[in-house]
Design a protein around this motif. Sequence first.
Motif, mmCIF file in Angstrom:
data_model
loop_
_atom_site.group_PDB
_atom_site.id
_atom_site.type_symbol
_atom_site.label_atom_id
_atom_site.label_comp_id
_atom_site.label_asym_id
_atom_site.label_seq_id
_atom_site.Cartn_x
_atom_site.Cartn_y
_atom_site.Cartn_z
ATOM 1 N N ASP A 1 11.813 -24.252 -14.490
ATOM 2 C CA ASP A 1 10.348 -24.341 -14.497
ATOM 3 C C ASP A 1 9.729 -22.940 -14.550
ATOM 4 N N ALA A 2 10.316 -22.070 -15.376
ATOM 5 C CA ALA A 2 9.872 -20.670 -15.427
ATOM 6 C C ALA A 2 8.402 -20.556 -15.815
ATOM 7 N N PRO A 3 7.675 -19.620 -15.185
ATOM 8 C CA PRO A 3 6.316 -19.338 -15.634
ATOM 9 C C PRO A 3 6.325 -18.862 -17.090
ATOM 10 N N VAL A 4 5.203 -19.075 -17.764
ATOM 11 C CA VAL A 4 5.049 -18.579 -19.133
ATOM 12 C C VAL A 4 3.990 -17.488 -19.115
ATOM 13 N N HIS A 5 4.321 -16.373 -19.736
ATOM 14 C CA HIS A 5 3.393 -15.232 -19.775
ATOM 15 C C HIS A 5 2.794 -15.102 -21.173
ATOM 16 N N PHE A 6 1.478 -14.897 -21.211
ATOM 17 C CA PHE A 6 0.767 -14.706 -22.483
ATOM 18 C C PHE A 6 0.300 -13.263 -22.533
ATOM 19 N N ARG B 1 3.720 -26.661 -10.317
ATOM 20 C CA ARG B 1 4.474 -27.207 -9.189
ATOM 21 C C ARG B 1 3.915 -28.601 -8.868
ATOM 22 N N PRO B 2 4.740 -29.436 -8.215
ATOM 23 C CA PRO B 2 4.222 -30.748 -7.811
ATOM 24 C C PRO B 2 3.321 -30.608 -6.590
ATOM 25 N N VAL B 3 2.221 -31.326 -6.572
ATOM 26 C CA VAL B 3 1.280 -31.272 -5.443
ATOM 27 C C VAL B 3 0.883 -32.700 -5.071
ATOM 28 N N GLU B 4 0.913 -32.987 -3.758
ATOM 29 C CA GLU B 4 0.496 -34.304 -3.275
ATOM 30 C C GLU B 4 -1.026 -34.375 -3.299
ATOM 31 N N VAL B 5 -1.547 -35.364 -4.006
ATOM 32 C CA VAL B 5 -3.002 -35.551 -4.068
ATOM 33 C C VAL B 5 -3.249 -37.024 -3.773
ATOM 34 N N GLY B 6 -3.916 -37.300 -2.646
ATOM 35 C CA GLY B 6 -4.045 -38.695 -2.222
ATOM 36 C C GLY B 6 -2.647 -39.220 -1.923
ATOM 37 N N HIS B 7 -2.307 -40.356 -2.531
ATOM 38 C CA HIS B 7 -0.986 -40.931 -2.265
ATOM 39 C C HIS B 7 -0.035 -40.717 -3.423
ATOM 40 N N GLN B 8 -0.360 -39.769 -4.300
ATOM 41 C CA GLN B 8 0.529 -39.552 -5.450
ATOM 42 C C GLN B 8 0.841 -38.073 -5.644
ATOM 43 N N THR B 9 1.827 -37.829 -6.487
ATOM 44 C CA THR B 9 2.199 -36.445 -6.790
ATOM 45 C C THR B 9 1.714 -36.103 -8.192
ATOM 46 N N LEU B 10 0.953 -35.016 -8.285
ATOM 47 C CA LEU B 10 0.485 -34.565 -9.592
ATOM 48 C C LEU B 10 1.242 -33.310 -9.996
ATOM 49 N N ASN C 1 2.965 -31.106 -19.962
ATOM 50 C CA ASN C 1 3.003 -32.340 -19.161
ATOM 51 C C ASN C 1 2.163 -32.209 -17.885
ATOM 52 N N ALA C 2 1.180 -31.294 -17.902
ATOM 53 C CA ALA C 2 0.309 -31.111 -16.732
ATOM 54 C C ALA C 2 -0.548 -32.353 -16.501
ATOM 55 N N ASP C 3 -0.840 -32.630 -15.224
ATOM 56 C CA ASP C 3 -1.882 -33.613 -14.908
ATOM 57 C C ASP C 3 -3.217 -32.890 -14.750
ATOM 58 N N VAL C 4 -3.144 -31.755 -14.027
ATOM 59 C CA VAL C 4 -4.335 -30.994 -13.672
ATOM 60 C C VAL C 4 -3.941 -29.527 -13.687
ATOM 61 N N ALA C 5 -4.913 -28.639 -13.875
ATOM 62 C CA ALA C 5 -4.641 -27.205 -13.689
ATOM 63 C C ALA C 5 -5.754 -26.598 -12.849
ATOM 64 N N MET C 6 -5.409 -25.527 -12.149
ATOM 65 C CA MET C 6 -6.369 -24.847 -11.270
ATOM 66 C C MET C 6 -6.332 -23.354 -11.518
ATOM 67 N N LEU C 7 -7.469 -22.720 -11.302
ATOM 68 C CA LEU C 7 -7.501 -21.257 -11.221
ATOM 69 C C LEU C 7 -8.535 -20.862 -10.185
ATOM 70 N N PHE C 8 -8.432 -19.655 -9.700
ATOM 71 C CA PHE C 8 -9.306 -19.136 -8.648
ATOM 72 C C PHE C 8 -9.866 -17.820 -9.156
ATOM 73 N N ALA C 9 -11.204 -17.712 -9.154
ATOM 74 C CA ALA C 9 -11.821 -16.520 -9.756
ATOM 75 C C ALA C 9 -13.097 -16.174 -9.010
ATOM 76 N N GLY C 10 -13.554 -14.955 -9.193
ATOM 77 C CA GLY C 10 -14.840 -14.552 -8.632
ATOM 78 C C GLY C 10 -15.971 -15.281 -9.361
ATOM 79 N N GLN C 11 -17.074 -15.513 -8.644
ATOM 80 C CA GLN C 11 -18.213 -16.238 -9.232
ATOM 81 C C GLN C 11 -18.677 -15.645 -10.567
ATOM 82 N N PRO C 12 -18.657 -14.302 -10.763
ATOM 83 C CA PRO C 12 -19.146 -13.780 -12.038
ATOM 84 C C PRO C 12 -18.363 -14.284 -13.256
#
Length: 185
Positions: free
Chosen positions: A46-51, A68-77, A112-123
């Motif tokens: 499950d190696a990361p991919v770099h662009f 990575r797998p994450v538990e959301v509610g009663h399922q794994t995404l 095969n993602a269900d969801v993706a997330m990122l974290f960034a400054g408001q600007p």
Amino acid sequence: MEEIRSYLKHEVPRDLACQIASYVRIQWPFLLDRGNRLWDYSPRPDAPVHFLMLDDEVLISHASVNHRPVEVGHQTLNVYGLSAVFTYPAFRKGGFAQRVVRAATQHILSSNADVAMLFAGQPLRKFYTVCGWEPADSARIYYGEQENPTLKDDNLVMMLFVSEKGRAAREILQSQPVYVGKQTW
Ligand SMILES: CC(C)(COP(=O)(O)OP(=O)(O)OC[C@H]1O[C@@H](n2cnc3c(N)ncnc32)[C@H](O)[C@@H]1OP(=O)(O)O)[C@@H](O)C(=O)NCCC(=O)NCCS
């Protein structure tokens, strides 16, 4: 002439890996901390991919994707994350990061993602929105020790809803606490 290339983490040529690691050490010193290895070359299924946006030998802009797998509610995404987005200062405001983020986002959308997330400054809200990401202002994302997790409240959370399963979990992701692991992305 600039071009985008993508590599599995353990296949990034060492001269380029050094340029990624050098930037990361300055912008996000806690990631490599005081470790004495620049790059992890162990192959992983499950190696990361770099662009990378490159001009010949020089790294201009970068983003990486992992999951990575994450538990959301009663399922794994299957949750993907976009991280280490940067442009070396001399090349900023030239649209390079946007091109790299679009390439990484396209990769996530066809994975095969269900969801993706990122974290960034408001600007950077608009910057990521034009690349297809949605702000998730009411999301409560936790990380760290599972028994005593920390709320990620220092940054804007943005998400991509990729699969049917991911879209069906949108309400839960925006309203219930979600623990994503030792670290965010
Ligand atoms: C954020 C960063 C990656 C942008 O790189 P870049 O190559 O200059 O970005 P682009 O030229 O592709 O910018 C695209 C758009 O986003 C806007 N933008 C870029 N950086 C911005 C910032 N810091 N604040 C607000 N808007 C920004 C640009 O003005 C541009 O908008 P426009 O198309 O309306 O002109 C770069 O400033 C950087 O490396 N910052 C330090 C690391 C960092 O904060 N990374 C983000 C982690 S989430």
